[in-house]
Design a protein around this motif. Structure first.
Motif, PDB file in Angstrom:
ATOM      1  N   ASP A  65       0.847  -1.196   0.000  1.00 55.44           N
ATOM      2  CA  ASP A  65       0.000   0.000   0.000  1.00 55.44           C
ATOM      3  C   ASP A  65       0.883   1.246   0.000  1.00 55.44           C
ATOM      4  N   ASN A  66       0.292   2.380   0.291  1.00 54.58           N
ATOM      5  CA  ASN A  66       0.976   3.663   0.189  1.00 54.58           C
ATOM      6  C   ASN A  66       1.892   3.981   1.369  1.00 54.58           C
ATOM      7  N   THR A  67       1.916   3.136   2.385  1.00 55.87           N
ATOM      8  CA  THR A  67       2.711   3.431   3.576  1.00 55.87           C
ATOM      9  C   THR A  67       4.123   2.859   3.450  1.00 55.87           C
ATOM     10  N   ASN A  68       4.921   3.065   4.484  1.00 57.33           N
ATOM     11  CA  ASN A  68       6.305   2.594   4.510  1.00 57.33           C
ATOM     12  C   ASN A  68       7.075   3.099   3.287  1.00 57.33           C
ATOM     13  N   PHE A  69       6.835   4.348   2.969  1.00 51.91           N
ATOM     14  CA  PHE A  69       7.468   4.982   1.816  1.00 51.91           C
ATOM     15  C   PHE A  69       7.789   6.417   2.175  1.00 51.91           C
ATOM     16  N   TYR A  70       8.968   6.864   1.777  1.00 52.86           N
ATOM     17  CA  TYR A  70       9.370   8.237   2.055  1.00 52.86           C
ATOM     18  C   TYR A  70       9.965   8.850   0.804  1.00 52.86           C
ATOM     19  N   SER A  71       9.485  10.047   0.488  1.00 53.86           N
ATOM     20  CA  SER A  71       9.947  10.756  -0.696  1.00 53.86           C
ATOM     21  C   SER A  71      10.405  12.150  -0.300  1.00 53.86           C
ATOM     22  N   ARG A  72      11.472  12.599  -0.905  1.00 55.33           N
ATOM     23  CA  ARG A  72      11.940  13.963  -0.652  1.00 55.33           C
ATOM     24  C   ARG A  72      11.117  14.985  -1.423  1.00 55.33           C
TER      25      ARG A  72
ATOM     26  N   ARG B  85       3.990   6.844  -6.480  1.00 52.81           N
ATOM     27  CA  ARG B  85       5.440   7.049  -6.398  1.00 52.81           C
ATOM     28  C   ARG B  85       6.140   5.827  -5.813  1.00 52.81           C
ATOM     29  N   LYS B  86       5.499   5.196  -4.856  1.00 51.80           N
ATOM     30  CA  LYS B  86       6.101   4.000  -4.281  1.00 51.80           C
ATOM     31  C   LYS B  86       6.201   2.897  -5.325  1.00 51.80           C
ATOM     32  N   GLN B  87       5.141   2.697  -6.105  1.00 49.50           N
ATOM     33  CA  GLN B  87       5.172   1.686  -7.155  1.00 49.50           C
ATOM     34  C   GLN B  87       6.266   1.995  -8.174  1.00 49.50           C
ATOM     35  N   ALA B  88       6.417   3.291  -8.520  1.00 47.92           N
ATOM     36  CA  ALA B  88       7.450   3.684  -9.477  1.00 47.92           C
ATOM     37  C   ALA B  88       8.840   3.414  -8.907  1.00 47.92           C
ATOM     38  N   ALA B  89       9.034   3.705  -7.611  1.00 48.00           N
ATOM     39  CA  ALA B  89      10.339   3.469  -6.985  1.00 48.00           C
ATOM     40  C   ALA B  89      10.664   1.985  -6.952  1.00 48.00           C
ATOM     41  N   LEU B  90       9.657   1.145  -6.709  1.00 47.23           N
ATOM     42  CA  LEU B  90       9.894  -0.289  -6.619  1.00 47.23           C
ATOM     43  C   LEU B  90      10.164  -0.915  -7.984  1.00 47.23           C
ATOM     44  N   GLN B  91       9.730  -0.265  -9.063  1.00 46.60           N
ATOM     45  CA  GLN B  91      10.000  -0.797 -10.392  1.00 46.60           C
ATOM     46  C   GLN B  91      11.487  -0.788 -10.722  1.00 46.60           C
ATOM     47  N   ASN B  92      12.225   0.081 -10.038  1.00 47.82           N
ATOM     48  CA  ASN B  92      13.666   0.173 -10.269  1.00 47.82           C
ATOM     49  C   ASN B  92      14.465  -0.703  -9.312  1.00 47.82           C
ATOM     50  N   GLU B  93      13.774  -1.523  -8.523  1.00 46.73           N
ATOM     51  CA  GLU B  93      14.444  -2.367  -7.549  1.00 46.73           C
ATOM     52  C   GLU B  93      13.932  -3.795  -7.658  1.00 46.73           C
ATOM     53  N   THR B  94      14.729  -4.727  -7.183  1.00 47.75           N
ATOM     54  CA  THR B  94      14.304  -6.112  -7.044  1.00 47.75           C
ATOM     55  C   THR B  94      13.977  -6.355  -5.590  1.00 47.75           C
ATOM     56  N   ARG B  95      12.724  -6.633  -5.287  1.00 44.07           N
ATOM     57  CA  ARG B  95      12.308  -6.825  -3.906  1.00 44.07           C
ATOM     58  C   ARG B  95      12.808  -8.179  -3.402  1.00 44.07           C
ATOM     59  N   VAL B  96      13.685  -8.121  -2.426  1.00 41.04           N
ATOM     60  CA  VAL B  96      14.257  -9.337  -1.862  1.00 41.04           C
ATOM     61  C   VAL B  96      13.350  -9.884  -0.757  1.00 41.04           C
ATOM     62  N   ASP B  97      12.920  -8.995   0.143  1.00 38.60           N
ATOM     63  CA  ASP B  97      12.043  -9.393   1.243  1.00 38.60           C
ATOM     64  C   ASP B  97      10.614  -8.957   0.935  1.00 38.60           C
ATOM     65  N   GLU B  98       9.734  -9.931   0.687  1.00 34.87           N
ATOM     66  CA  GLU B  98       8.339  -9.621   0.398  1.00 34.87           C
ATOM     67  C   GLU B  98       7.589  -9.505   1.727  1.00 34.87           C
ATOM     68  N   ILE B  99       7.746  -8.379   2.392  1.00 33.50           N
ATOM     69  CA  ILE B  99       7.119  -8.159   3.690  1.00 33.50           C
ATOM     70  C   ILE B  99       5.862  -7.322   3.498  1.00 33.50           C
ATOM     71  N   PRO B 100       4.718  -7.762   4.019  1.00 36.71           N
ATOM     72  CA  PRO B 100       3.497  -6.964   3.866  1.00 36.71           C
ATOM     73  C   PRO B 100       3.649  -5.590   4.514  1.00 36.71           C
ATOM     74  N   ASP B 101       2.831  -4.667   4.070  1.00 39.66           N
ATOM     75  CA  ASP B 101       2.831  -3.329   4.652  1.00 39.66           C
ATOM     76  C   ASP B 101       1.928  -3.211   5.871  1.00 39.66           C
ATOM     77  N   PHE B 102       1.024  -4.160   6.066  1.00 42.44           N
ATOM     78  CA  PHE B 102       0.048  -4.051   7.145  1.00 42.44           C
ATOM     79  C   PHE B 102      -0.301  -5.450   7.606  1.00 42.44           C
ATOM     80  N   SER B 103      -0.431  -5.631   8.915  1.00 41.50           N
ATOM     81  CA  SER B 103      -0.744  -6.949   9.459  1.00 41.50           C
ATOM     82  C   SER B 103      -2.179  -6.974   9.981  1.00 41.50           C
ATOM     83  N   PRO B 104      -2.803  -8.141  10.030  1.00 38.58           N
ATOM     84  CA  PRO B 104      -4.197  -8.243  10.467  1.00 38.58           C
ATOM     85  C   PRO B 104      -4.339  -8.031  11.965  1.00 38.58           C
ATOM     86  N   SER B 105      -5.559  -7.644  12.366  1.00 41.22           N
ATOM     87  CA  SER B 105      -5.883  -7.494  13.782  1.00 41.22           C
ATOM     88  C   SER B 105      -7.381  -7.669  13.958  1.00 41.22           C
TER      89      SER B 105
END
Length: 585
Positions: A95-102, A150-170
């Motif tokens: 999702d849109n979290t866990n992302f930081y842009s200048r 922007r997060k999706q665009a940034a990830l297109q230039n990287e290979t995701r090694v750790d597929e960690i979810p952005d949010f956990s259930p509760s």
């Protein structure tokens, strides 16, 4: 119940589970009604709507006052309602979290909405509250869409090694705790500040002093699209006493103490606080006349307050699961890596000696007759609190976490407070523990083994307010901003015959969380210290107000086989050219 698919009807069904008492209240009704409408209708054409939304409203009421030498230096009263919106688009996996842009997301809504928290009306006027929540939600949605793209665009230039979810259930959770209100009073906190600060009258060796009293009452309302809600009450009162002087050669010497309580009546009495202020002044005089030491490396025993303060400052921040956000700038990405907890990679590894354990227990209310102020029943994300065993027999078992997963810690421990994960009541336990006499003997045995002239005992971290040491490198409580340098170390030389010699404030240098593995022994008895905790990853929290959480630590005295203390670096400021006015007769 499927996460991300909670529609208006299902949301209403979840909300209907609440009691009649929890249903009333104009503010909560406005929050729920706007949340219902958001989940049902908020969606731009050809774009995703939110899969999760939460509203948090913090109603603040406070009084503050400061005084010096019995005279008021300032006072005021605060009142506000602050709304934070957490809105997620995408799905829990990405999702849109866990992302930081200048680069700023230029989709801010009307009237300054788009940065959180935002002010909303103090009065319970339903239509105006709905309007304010609607504007904030609209701005949050547009920001979330921009962040997600922007997060999706940034990830297109990287290979995701750790597929960690952005949010956990509760699971949905409901909670209501009203508590006893203790209305903030400027007159009361000002009178207390004046009385305690008068303890420094007639003491010309104290060059600067200040007492600050803060009384804050906070009521928090929360509701989310999964059906969770709470209303809780978090009062806090603090009295901070600061004083400083200079030795004959100009060396700045400062000290402070802070008393915390839930209510004014829970504080030590005025006379008790005044006595502690006088004792602080006595310590300043003794430190001014103490000898100095250039450098020492060897066995160090941290007793009482010093041991507790060191655990709270150095070890506790490493026991939280801080997620490093994705960044769209390589230079910024390297910088945010510093926010990662080094213990994330040490799960299952040794972080303490085998005879030690660490437990975080939000349900504890006291240690002996000393209150513990870090407890709570539900965290900021509506996850119920629970006791968590962090270290067992020296091995790191888990970390305190939020609903933001990190490697090895996929779910929340109910520990989100003040913008990120935080401890509550943290117990460092040694089995077996030694008596003070045996602990001192162990120190002297190590000193003899190293063929040193003396050992070192540290009893306080005398951090001050910077009034005397301003501008001097290493003069502050953390050694000028370096987390591996801690200033204001009140240390004593300890000789083989048991005699002691006080030293001027020193600096603990090169010390980190890895040194805790080298603890040689610990005491059977423990010291309680309460203070604020600032999560190192909290700067990346976009959703809420950062209010440092209170944490109480219960820590035995700790003997380290090797530590380094030295004289603080930097130039020494000149002492005043004329005597203190109180010294002139």
């Amino acid at each position: 119940m499927t996460r991300g698919m909670l529609g208006a009807g299902m949301l209403a069904a979840c909300i209907s589970l609440g009691t009649a008492d929890a249903q009333d209240g104009t503010l909560m009704r406005a929050m729920r009604d706007e949340l219902d409408r958001t989940m049902a209708e908020l969606k731009l054409p050809d774009l995703k709507g939110p899969y999760f939304v939460s509203y948090t409203v913090r109603e603040l009421s406070g009084a503050q006052a400061s005084a010096s030498l019995g005279a008021a230096a300032g006072s005021g009263k605060t009142s506000a309602r602050l709304l934070s919106v957490e809105l997620r688009v995408g799905d829990p996996e990405l999702d849109n979290t866990n992302f930081y842009s200048r680069q700023p997301i230029r989709s801010v809504g009307a009237m300054g909405y788009g940065r959180f928290p935002v002010s909303i009306p103090l009065e319970d006027e339903y239509r105006e509250l709905r309007r304010a929540i609607w504007l904030a939600t609209d701005a949050a949605y547009k920001q979330a869409l921009g962040q997600f793209a922007r997060k999706q665009a940034a990830l297109q230039n990287e290979t995701r090694v750790d597929e960690i979810p952005d949010f956990s259930p509760s699971e949905p959770f409901e909670h209501r705790a009203d508590g006893d209100l203790d209305p903030a009073s400027v007159e009361r906190v000002e009178a207390l500040a004046r009385k305690v600060s008068a303890a420094f009258n007639g003491l010309p060796h104290v060059y600067a002093s200040e007492v600050r009293v803060d009384q804050n009452d906070e009521v928090i309302w929360y509701v989310n699209s999964e059906g969770s809600w709470y209303r809780k009450h978090e009062p806090r009162v603090s009295v901070r006493v600061m004083a400083g002087t200079q030795a004959e050669d100009g060396t700045p010497i400062e000290d402070t103490f802070t008393a915390y309580a839930r209510t004014v009546s829970g504080l030590p009495t005025e006379d008790q606080l005044a006595d502690r202020a006088k004792a602080l002044a006595g310590r300043l005089a003794a430190l001014s006349a103490a000898g100095s030491l250039e450098r020492y490396s060897g066995p160090v025993l941290f007793e009482g307050q010093a041991a507790a303060a060191m655990v709270r400052r150095v070890l506790a921040p490493k026991l939280v699961a801080a997620r490093v956000p994705v960044a769209d700038d390589p230079r910024f990405a390297r910088m945010v890596q510093q926010a990662a907890s080094p213990f994330v990679d040490k799960l299952g590894s040794r972080v303490l000696p085998r005879f030690m354990a660490v437990v975080d227990d939000p349900s504890a209310v006291a240690y002996g007759d000393v209150p513990l102020l870090g407890g709570y029943q539900v965290d900021d994300e509506a996850v119920p609190s629970r006791r968590t065993e962090l270290v067992r027999r020296g091995l790191l078992r888990t970390l305190l976490s939020t609903r933001t997963p990190v490697p090895g810690v996929p779910t929340s421990s109910g520990s989100r407070r003040g913008g990120g994960p935080a401890p509550s009541n943290l117990f460092l336990v040694a089995e077996p523990g030694l008596t003070p006499k045996d602990l001192r003997a162990e120190l002297l045995s190590l000193v003899e083994e190293r063929e040193l002239e003396f050992g070192i005992v540290v009893r306080r971290f005398a951090s001050g307010g910077g009034r005397i040491a301003r501008g001097r490198a290493g003069g502050g409580p953390s050694g000028g901003g370096d987390s591996r340098r801690i200033g204001g170390v009140v240390a004593y030389k300890v000789f083989a015959d048991g005699s002691e010699e006080l030293l001027r404030p020193m600096e603990l240098t090169g010390f980190s969380e890895t040194d805790f593995r080298d603890i040689v022994a610990a005491s059977a008895d423990s010291t309680v210290q309460t203070g604020v905790f600032v999560d190192p990853s909290g700067a990346f929290d976009r959703f809420g107000a950062r209010r440092p959480a209170l944490v109480s630590v219960v820590v035995p005295s700790l003997l380290f086989e090797d530590a380094t203390i030295r004289r603080p670096p930097g130039n020494i400021p000149r002492p005043p050219d004329v005597p203190h006015p109180l010294a002139v007769h």
